[in-house]
Design a protein around this motif. Structure first.
Motif, PDB file in Angstrom:
ATOM      1  N   LYS A  25     -13.230  -3.901  -2.832  1.00  0.00           N
ATOM      2  CA  LYS A  25     -11.993  -4.690  -2.826  1.00  0.00           C
ATOM      3  C   LYS A  25     -11.461  -4.812  -4.253  1.00  0.00           C
ATOM      4  N   GLY A 179      -5.705 -15.949  -1.995  1.00  0.00           N
ATOM      5  CA  GLY A 179      -7.005 -15.368  -2.315  1.00  0.00           C
ATOM      6  C   GLY A 179      -7.656 -14.694  -1.118  1.00  0.00           C
ATOM      7  N   ASP A 182     -10.175 -11.303  -0.349  1.00  0.00           N
ATOM      8  CA  ASP A 182     -11.647 -11.319  -0.370  1.00  0.00           C
ATOM      9  C   ASP A 182     -12.161 -11.404   1.063  1.00  0.00           C
TER      10      ASP A 182
HETATM   11 MG    MG Z   1      -8.748 -13.504  -5.718  1.00  0.00          MG
END
Ligand code: MG
Ligand code: ASP
Length: 439
Positions: A25, A179, A182
């Motif tokens: 990632k 975020g 992830d």
């Molecule tokens: Mg992040």
């Protein structure tokens, strides 16, 4: 077998590593410029050339999601959620387009493309079937269809998947919360049964504390899921908490590392895989965290009867205010005191809700204290080491830092202190628990 120089060559059994499936990632800064994207392309192809199957998950280019959020709020401070998610998911579409283009371009240069074939394919959440619930902006992944992915992987293709997004049962584009790439990466790795999930970012890994607060901060080599979840919820932004929860559930090892160098990062692993160098040597505290920007409310003169706490915290949660530390004192003369903290973003909203409760609790007095910080020590080792909390209190006392509230869990002790003393507190705890010696 004789070699030309006459030396006997020892025929070692061939130790070829079995092929692994690795999900890589790349966060926003790792794809922040065309140069960084070229680097990602070379990295992915090099990884594949070592014999592994590679799947990429990418975030939007750095700053892009913020820019999109800004555009939406110019039109409407509280944007309609369907449009909002459609809009903010678009940064990842640009990123996967560019990254996949970069991989195929590099693959062609390396002579890897045979007549019309491709080495990489960009994919959005809905194209694969990353199915989520319908809670816009914090959707949860319910299911991932791996058919298309497996077919591409088997053909030697590197799928480049848009992180952060999915599709709900009504065909709406959803996003997983800031975020959230992830979480996409970890969920995809779990669905594919990947051997490793590498999270590339712009720092070398997870640190024992925030390096901006404490010059002694060190990179942690290995940390358990449980510790990582605590640190993430205490504000370490390197991983979205949900991603760690999923990794823990599937016992999927994570490797948080930088895409700007090839240094080994931090491995997030099951507790039982932490170094067992004898209990004496076991790290008791893995990290120190500080959350500055806490406000404490103390409610005095509450009646001592069943249902009081529910009558207070019900309306707060109905207003989506996240309450953190809660302490209820022993009642005296039939009167109760309850204290709790909220983040400073919820300060005014919480005050407003509490004021309305005066109709129910006529005698109630509200005392507020702002500019507080919560400092915490986290470590699975404290479960079998007595005296960790008292050592923390002693270290703080030695620096004349007074504690306003204390909370503990099995692997965490948190103290509420004055925000002005947060840096001093982090430094003395970091030293006191010998975290400067980690690694
Ligand atoms: Mg992040
Ligand atoms: N681009 C999204 C964000 O900025 C998701 C991510 O970066 O993980 O929040």
């Amino acid at each position: 077998m004789k070699l030309n120089n006459g030396l006997q060559r020892v025929m070692a059994p061939c130790k070829k590593r079995p092929m692994a499936l690795i999900v890589q990632k790349f966060g926003g800064t790792s794809v922040g410029t065309i140069e960084r994207i070229r680097h990602v392309a070379r990295w992915a192809l090099d990884s594949q050339a070592r014999g592994d199957d590679i799947v990429l998950v990418v975030s939007a280019m750095s700053g892009e999601t913020n820019r999109l959020v800004e555009l939406a709020t110019q039109l409407n401070p509280i944007p309609y959620s369907r449009e909002y998610d459609m809009l903010i998911a678009s940064g990842e579409q640009v990123a996967v387009g560019l990254v996949s283009l970069a991989i195929n371009t590099e693959a062609e240069k390396r002579g890897l493309l045979k007549d019309g074939s491709y080495r990489s394919r960009p994919l959005l959440g809905h194209q694969i079937g990353i199915l989520t619930d319908s809670i816009f902006s914090k959707a949860r992944i319910q299911e991932i269809n791996t058919t298309l992915l497996r077919r591409e992987i088997a053909a030697g293709v590197i799928p480049v998947i848009a992180g952060f997004q999915g599709v709900d049962p009504d065909n709406n584009i959803t996003t997983l919360g800031r975020g959230g790439s992830d979480t996409s990466a970890v969920a995809i790795a779990a669905a594919l049964g990947a051997d490793d999930c590498e999270i590339y970012t712009d720092v070398d890994g997870v640190y024992t504390t925030d390096p901006r607060m404490c010059a002694d901060a060190r990179k942690i080599a290995r940390i358990s899921y449980e510790e990582m979840m605590e640190l993430a919820s205490l504000g370490a932004k390197v991983l979205q908490i949900r991603s760690v929860e999923i990794a823990a559930k599937y016992k999927l090892p994570l490797h948080v590392r930088s895409s700007f160098n090839s240094v080994e990062g931090t491995r997030v692993v099951p507790q039982e895989m932490l170094g067992q160098a004898g209990v004496m040597e076991q790290v008791v505290v893995a990290g120190v965290a500080a959350d500055v920007g806490q406000v404490k409310f103390t409610l005095q003169n509450l009646p001592e009867r069943p249902g009081v706490a529910a009558a207070i915290f019900g309306p707060l949660s109905a207003s989506a205010i996240v309450v953190d530390v809660i302490v209820q004192d022993v009642p005296s003369n039939g009167l109760l005191t309850i204290s709790f903290t909220v983040g400073k973003g919820d300060h005014l909203k919480a005050r407003q809700v509490l004021e309305t409760l005066k109709t129910t609790f006529a005698q109630m007095k509200i005392v507020e204290e702002a500019d507080l910080a919560k400092v915490s020590i986290v470590g699975v080792g404290m479960q079998n080491h007595p005296g960790v909390a008292s050592k923390m209190f002693t270290l703080l006392a030695e620096k004349s830092i007074s504690i306003k509230l204390i909370t503990t869990s099995e692997i965490k002790v948190s103290c509420l202190i004055d925000a002005a003393q947060a840096k001093a507190a982090v430094e003395c705890l970091h030293r006191g628990f010998e975290l400067h010696r980690v690694e």
